[in-house]
Motif scaffolding. Sequence first.
Motif, PDB file in Angstrom:
ATOM      1  N   PRO A   4     -13.368  -2.250 -50.796  1.00 54.16           N
ATOM      2  CA  PRO A   4     -14.053  -1.573 -49.700  1.00 54.16           C
ATOM      3  C   PRO A   4     -15.503  -2.038 -49.548  1.00 54.16           C
ATOM      4  CG  PRO A   4     -13.927  -0.122 -51.599  1.00 54.16           C
ATOM      5  CD  PRO A   4     -13.132  -1.356 -51.942  1.00 54.16           C
ATOM      6  N   GLU A   5     -15.937  -2.120 -48.315  1.00 57.53           N
ATOM      7  CA  GLU A   5     -17.321  -2.496 -48.028  1.00 57.53           C
ATOM      8  C   GLU A   5     -18.261  -1.369 -48.448  1.00 57.53           C
ATOM      9  OE1 GLU A   5     -20.156  -3.039 -44.098  1.00 57.53           O
ATOM     10  OE2 GLU A   5     -17.992  -3.166 -43.869  1.00 57.53           O
ATOM     11  N   ALA A   7     -21.117   0.509 -47.300  1.00 58.38           N
ATOM     12  CA  ALA A   7     -21.631   0.695 -45.944  1.00 58.38           C
ATOM     13  C   ALA A   7     -23.142   0.868 -45.901  1.00 58.38           C
ATOM     14  CB  ALA A   7     -20.944   1.888 -45.292  1.00 58.38           C
ATOM     15  N   SER A   8     -23.712   1.511 -46.924  1.00 56.89           N
ATOM     16  CA  SER A   8     -25.164   1.704 -46.926  1.00 56.89           C
ATOM     17  C   SER A   8     -25.679   1.906 -48.335  1.00 56.89           C
ATOM     18  CB  SER A   8     -25.552   2.907 -46.055  1.00 56.89           C
ATOM     19  OG  SER A   8     -25.074   4.107 -46.625  1.00 56.89           O
ATOM     20  N   LYS A  15     -23.135   4.684 -49.802  1.00 52.71           N
ATOM     21  CA  LYS A  15     -21.930   5.093 -49.078  1.00 52.71           C
ATOM     22  C   LYS A  15     -20.961   3.925 -49.086  1.00 52.71           C
ATOM     23  CE  LYS A  15     -21.633   8.330 -46.463  1.00 52.71           C
ATOM     24  NZ  LYS A  15     -20.893   9.571 -46.728  1.00 52.71           N
ATOM     25  N   LYS A  17     -17.496   2.452 -47.330  1.00 51.74           N
ATOM     26  CA  LYS A  17     -16.708   2.579 -46.107  1.00 51.74           C
ATOM     27  C   LYS A  17     -15.365   3.235 -46.410  1.00 51.74           C
ATOM     28  CE  LYS A  17     -15.725  -0.100 -41.997  1.00 51.74           C
ATOM     29  NZ  LYS A  17     -15.861  -1.405 -41.367  1.00 51.74           N
ATOM     30  N   GLY A  18     -15.016   4.222 -45.601  1.00 49.04           N
ATOM     31  CA  GLY A  18     -13.739   4.910 -45.763  1.00 49.04           C
ATOM     32  C   GLY A  18     -13.773   6.052 -46.757  1.00 49.04           C
ATOM     33  N   CYS A  19     -14.943   6.352 -47.305  1.00 46.92           N
ATOM     34  CA  CYS A  19     -15.082   7.424 -48.291  1.00 46.92           C
ATOM     35  C   CYS A  19     -16.176   8.375 -47.819  1.00 46.92           C
ATOM     36  CB  CYS A  19     -15.444   6.832 -49.655  1.00 46.92           C
ATOM     37  SG  CYS A  19     -15.679   8.061 -50.933  1.00 46.92           S
ATOM     38  N   SER A  20     -15.902   9.675 -47.878  1.00 45.84           N
ATOM     39  CA  SER A  20     -16.874  10.656 -47.388  1.00 45.84           C
ATOM     40  C   SER A  20     -17.948  11.010 -48.418  1.00 45.84           C
ATOM     41  CB  SER A  20     -16.143  11.930 -46.958  1.00 45.84           C
ATOM     42  OG  SER A  20     -15.452  12.484 -48.066  1.00 45.84           O
ATOM     43  N   ASN A 105     -20.489  -7.336 -50.920  1.00 46.70           N
ATOM     44  CA  ASN A 105     -19.941  -7.236 -49.559  1.00 46.70           C
ATOM     45  C   ASN A 105     -19.496  -8.598 -49.025  1.00 46.70           C
ATOM     46  OD1 ASN A 105     -20.007  -4.453 -49.225  1.00 46.70           O
ATOM     47  ND2 ASN A 105     -22.005  -4.443 -48.230  1.00 46.70           N
TER      48      ASN A 105
END
Length: 122
Positions: A4-5, A7-8, A15, A17-20, A105
């Motif tokens: 998974p990327e 995201a931040s 964070k 990507k795809g995870c809350s 990434n």
Amino acid sequence: MSSPEIASLSWGQMKVKGCSTTYKDCKVWPGGSRTWDWRETGTNHSPGVQPADLEEVVKKGVKTVVIGRGMSEALQVPASTVDYLKKNGIEVLVLQTEKAVAEYNALAARGVKVGGVFHSTC
């Protein structure tokens, strides 16, 4: 399954990507991520990242592991940890966390089976 990327990234927050969940420190691997809780293995800035911190990621079949040492690179990575990964046939990159996330990434975007552990403060 792809990695998974991330995201931040900012001081104390990551964070995926795809995870809350918002992580302080995290582990990522193809198909997943979770909090990296240093208390599980007794990790501290020194001596730093231990093989036990990486076992879970290694078991996911990664070919490369990226270790983020923190924003100011306070987290140590002893030679024994690097040796553990190399003995398992895994390429290892040890970088300042912002650089580590960028490298992770880039590898994930190319489809490399990459995992990582990232420290988002000091």
